[in-house]
Design a protein around this motif. Structure first.
Motif, PDB file in Angstrom:
ATOM      1  N   ASP A  16       0.820  -1.225   0.000  1.00 29.30           N
ATOM      2  CA  ASP A  16       0.000   0.000   0.000  1.00 29.30           C
ATOM      3  C   ASP A  16       0.845   1.263   0.000  1.00 29.30           C
ATOM      4  OD1 ASP A  16      -2.491  -1.284  -0.086  1.00 29.30           O
ATOM      5  OD2 ASP A  16      -2.446  -1.606   2.066  1.00 29.30           O
ATOM      6  N   ALA A  17       1.927   1.265  -0.780  1.00 26.80           N
ATOM      7  CA  ALA A  17       2.811   2.421  -0.792  1.00 26.80           C
ATOM      8  C   ALA A  17       3.221   2.872  -2.193  1.00 26.80           C
ATOM      9  CB  ALA A  17       4.067   2.082   0.022  1.00 26.80           C
ATOM     10  N   ARG A  19       3.696   5.133  -5.583  1.00 26.97           N
ATOM     11  CA  ARG A  19       3.838   6.564  -5.863  1.00 26.97           C
ATOM     12  C   ARG A  19       2.521   7.072  -6.444  1.00 26.97           C
ATOM     13  NH1 ARG A  19       3.777   6.250 -11.113  1.00 26.97           N
ATOM     14  NH2 ARG A  19       4.899   4.658 -12.235  1.00 26.97           N
ATOM     15  N   ALA A  20       2.401   8.365  -6.525  1.00 23.59           N
ATOM     16  CA  ALA A  20       1.186   8.966  -7.077  1.00 23.59           C
ATOM     17  C   ALA A  20       0.891   8.373  -8.451  1.00 23.59           C
ATOM     18  CB  ALA A  20       1.358  10.479  -7.187  1.00 23.59           C
ATOM     19  N   GLY A  21      -0.302   7.902  -8.651  1.00 20.84           N
ATOM     20  CA  GLY A  21      -0.695   7.311  -9.922  1.00 20.84           C
ATOM     21  C   GLY A  21      -0.304   5.861 -10.074  1.00 20.84           C
ATOM     22  N   GLY A  22       0.612   5.392  -9.254  1.00 19.84           N
ATOM     23  CA  GLY A  22       1.087   4.018  -9.373  1.00 19.84           C
ATOM     24  C   GLY A  22       0.031   2.992  -9.033  1.00 19.84           C
ATOM     25  N   LYS A  23      -0.775   3.280  -8.019  1.00 21.97           N
ATOM     26  CA  LYS A  23      -1.807   2.335  -7.617  1.00 21.97           C
ATOM     27  C   LYS A  23      -2.817   2.144  -8.742  1.00 21.97           C
ATOM     28  CE  LYS A  23      -4.896   1.043  -3.913  1.00 21.97           C
ATOM     29  NZ  LYS A  23      -5.273   1.289  -2.528  1.00 21.97           N
ATOM     30  N   ALA A  24      -3.260   3.230  -9.349  1.00 20.34           N
ATOM     31  CA  ALA A  24      -4.209   3.135 -10.455  1.00 20.34           C
ATOM     32  C   ALA A  24      -3.615   2.353 -11.616  1.00 20.34           C
ATOM     33  CB  ALA A  24      -4.635   4.529 -10.911  1.00 20.34           C
ATOM     34  N   GLU A  25      -2.334   2.558 -11.873  1.00 17.89           N
ATOM     35  CA  GLU A  25      -1.626   1.844 -12.934  1.00 17.89           C
ATOM     36  C   GLU A  25      -1.667   0.335 -12.678  1.00 17.89           C
ATOM     37  OE1 GLU A  25       2.763   2.504 -14.722  1.00 17.89           O
ATOM     38  OE2 GLU A  25       2.087   4.037 -13.317  1.00 17.89           O
ATOM     39  N   GLU A  42       1.454 -13.969  -4.716  1.00 16.16           N
ATOM     40  CA  GLU A  42       2.815 -14.459  -4.461  1.00 16.16           C
ATOM     41  C   GLU A  42       3.709 -13.329  -3.959  1.00 16.16           C
ATOM     42  OE1 GLU A  42       6.233 -16.162  -7.336  1.00 16.16           O
ATOM     43  OE2 GLU A  42       4.275 -17.121  -7.526  1.00 16.16           O
ATOM     44  N   VAL A  43       3.594 -12.177  -4.583  1.00 19.50           N
ATOM     45  CA  VAL A  43       4.371 -11.010  -4.161  1.00 19.50           C
ATOM     46  C   VAL A  43       3.930 -10.556  -2.769  1.00 19.50           C
ATOM     47  CG1 VAL A  43       4.844  -8.566  -4.667  1.00 19.50           C
ATOM     48  CG2 VAL A  43       4.877 -10.253  -6.510  1.00 19.50           C
ATOM     49  N   ALA A  44       2.618 -10.587  -2.520  1.00 17.56           N
ATOM     50  CA  ALA A  44       2.098 -10.195  -1.205  1.00 17.56           C
ATOM     51  C   ALA A  44       2.619 -11.119  -0.111  1.00 17.56           C
ATOM     52  CB  ALA A  44       0.575 -10.186  -1.216  1.00 17.56           C
ATOM     53  N   ASP A  45       2.662 -12.406  -0.390  1.00 19.26           N
ATOM     54  CA  ASP A  45       3.181 -13.359   0.591  1.00 19.26           C
ATOM     55  C   ASP A  45       4.664 -13.122   0.856  1.00 19.26           C
ATOM     56  OD1 ASP A  45       0.687 -14.518   0.881  1.00 19.26           O
ATOM     57  OD2 ASP A  45       1.125 -16.227  -0.424  1.00 19.26           O
ATOM     58  N   ALA A  46       5.420 -12.832  -0.194  1.00 17.79           N
ATOM     59  CA  ALA A  46       6.856 -12.559  -0.025  1.00 17.79           C
ATOM     60  C   ALA A  46       7.062 -11.283   0.783  1.00 17.79           C
ATOM     61  CB  ALA A  46       7.530 -12.440  -1.395  1.00 17.79           C
ATOM     62  N   ALA A  49       6.247 -12.042   4.395  1.00 21.32           N
ATOM     63  CA  ALA A  49       7.309 -12.831   5.014  1.00 21.32           C
ATOM     64  C   ALA A  49       8.503 -11.938   5.353  1.00 21.32           C
ATOM     65  CB  ALA A  49       7.734 -13.955   4.076  1.00 21.32           C
ATOM     66  N   ALA A  50       8.816 -11.027   4.452  1.00 20.01           N
ATOM     67  CA  ALA A  50       9.946 -10.117   4.696  1.00 20.01           C
ATOM     68  C   ALA A  50       9.656  -9.205   5.886  1.00 20.01           C
ATOM     69  CB  ALA A  50      10.224  -9.286   3.444  1.00 20.01           C
ATOM     70  N   ALA A  51       8.379  -8.894   6.099  1.00 18.19           N
ATOM     71  CA  ALA A  51       7.999  -8.027   7.212  1.00 18.19           C
ATOM     72  C   ALA A  51       7.712  -8.835   8.479  1.00 18.19           C
ATOM     73  CB  ALA A  51       6.760  -7.218   6.837  1.00 18.19           C
ATOM     74  N   GLY A  52       7.859 -10.164   8.395  1.00 17.19           N
ATOM     75  CA  GLY A  52       7.648 -11.006   9.558  1.00 17.19           C
ATOM     76  C   GLY A  52       6.183 -11.234   9.892  1.00 17.19           C
ATOM     77  N   ARG A  53       5.305 -11.078   8.889  1.00 20.71           N
ATOM     78  CA  ARG A  53       3.878 -11.285   9.074  1.00 20.71           C
ATOM     79  C   ARG A  53       3.451 -12.564   8.360  1.00 20.71           C
ATOM     80  NH1 ARG A  53       3.383  -5.835   6.733  1.00 20.71           N
ATOM     81  NH2 ARG A  53       2.508  -6.992   5.030  1.00 20.71           N
ATOM     82  N   PRO A  54       2.327 -13.172   8.771  1.00 17.19           N
ATOM     83  CA  PRO A  54       1.807 -14.312   8.019  1.00 17.19           C
ATOM     84  C   PRO A  54       1.337 -13.862   6.643  1.00 17.19           C
ATOM     85  CG  PRO A  54       0.370 -13.780   9.882  1.00 17.19           C
ATOM     86  CD  PRO A  54       1.556 -12.848   9.942  1.00 17.19           C
ATOM     87  N   GLY A  55       1.058 -14.805   5.750  1.00 16.38           N
ATOM     88  CA  GLY A  55       0.654 -14.549   4.359  1.00 16.38           C
ATOM     89  C   GLY A  55      -0.132 -13.276   4.162  1.00 16.38           C
ATOM     90  N   GLY A  56       0.176 -12.593   3.065  1.00 21.16           N
ATOM     91  CA  GLY A  56      -0.459 -11.314   2.820  1.00 21.16           C
ATOM     92  C   GLY A  56      -1.223 -11.251   1.531  1.00 21.16           C
TER      93      GLY A  56
END
Length: 58
Positions: A16-17, A19-25, A42-46, A49-56
């Motif tokens: 959820d970070a 840049r401006a316009g990036g989310k819409a893209e 797959e990217v969310a899970d990675a 994991a990098a943030a030490g949280r369960p699947g994302g």
């Protein structure tokens, strides 16, 4: 935008970070590309994991 172009933005999107316009893209591309939709959880899970949280998977 190609699948290869949006791939680096997926990590930012799942955190959820974008840049401006990036989310819409990314949201637009996810709506049109099965490859991107398949990669997003797959990217969310990675990222989770990098943030030490369960699947994302978004």
């Amino acid at each position: 935008m190609t699948d290869a172009h949006v791939e680096p933005l997926l990590g930012v999107y799942v955190l959820d970070a974008p840049r401006a316009g990036g989310k819409a893209e990314v949201v637009s591309r996810l709506g049109r590309s099965g490859v991107c939709r398949a990669a997003c959880p797959e990217v969310a899970d990675a990222a989770a994991a990098a943030a030490g949280r369960p699947g994302g998977g978004r």
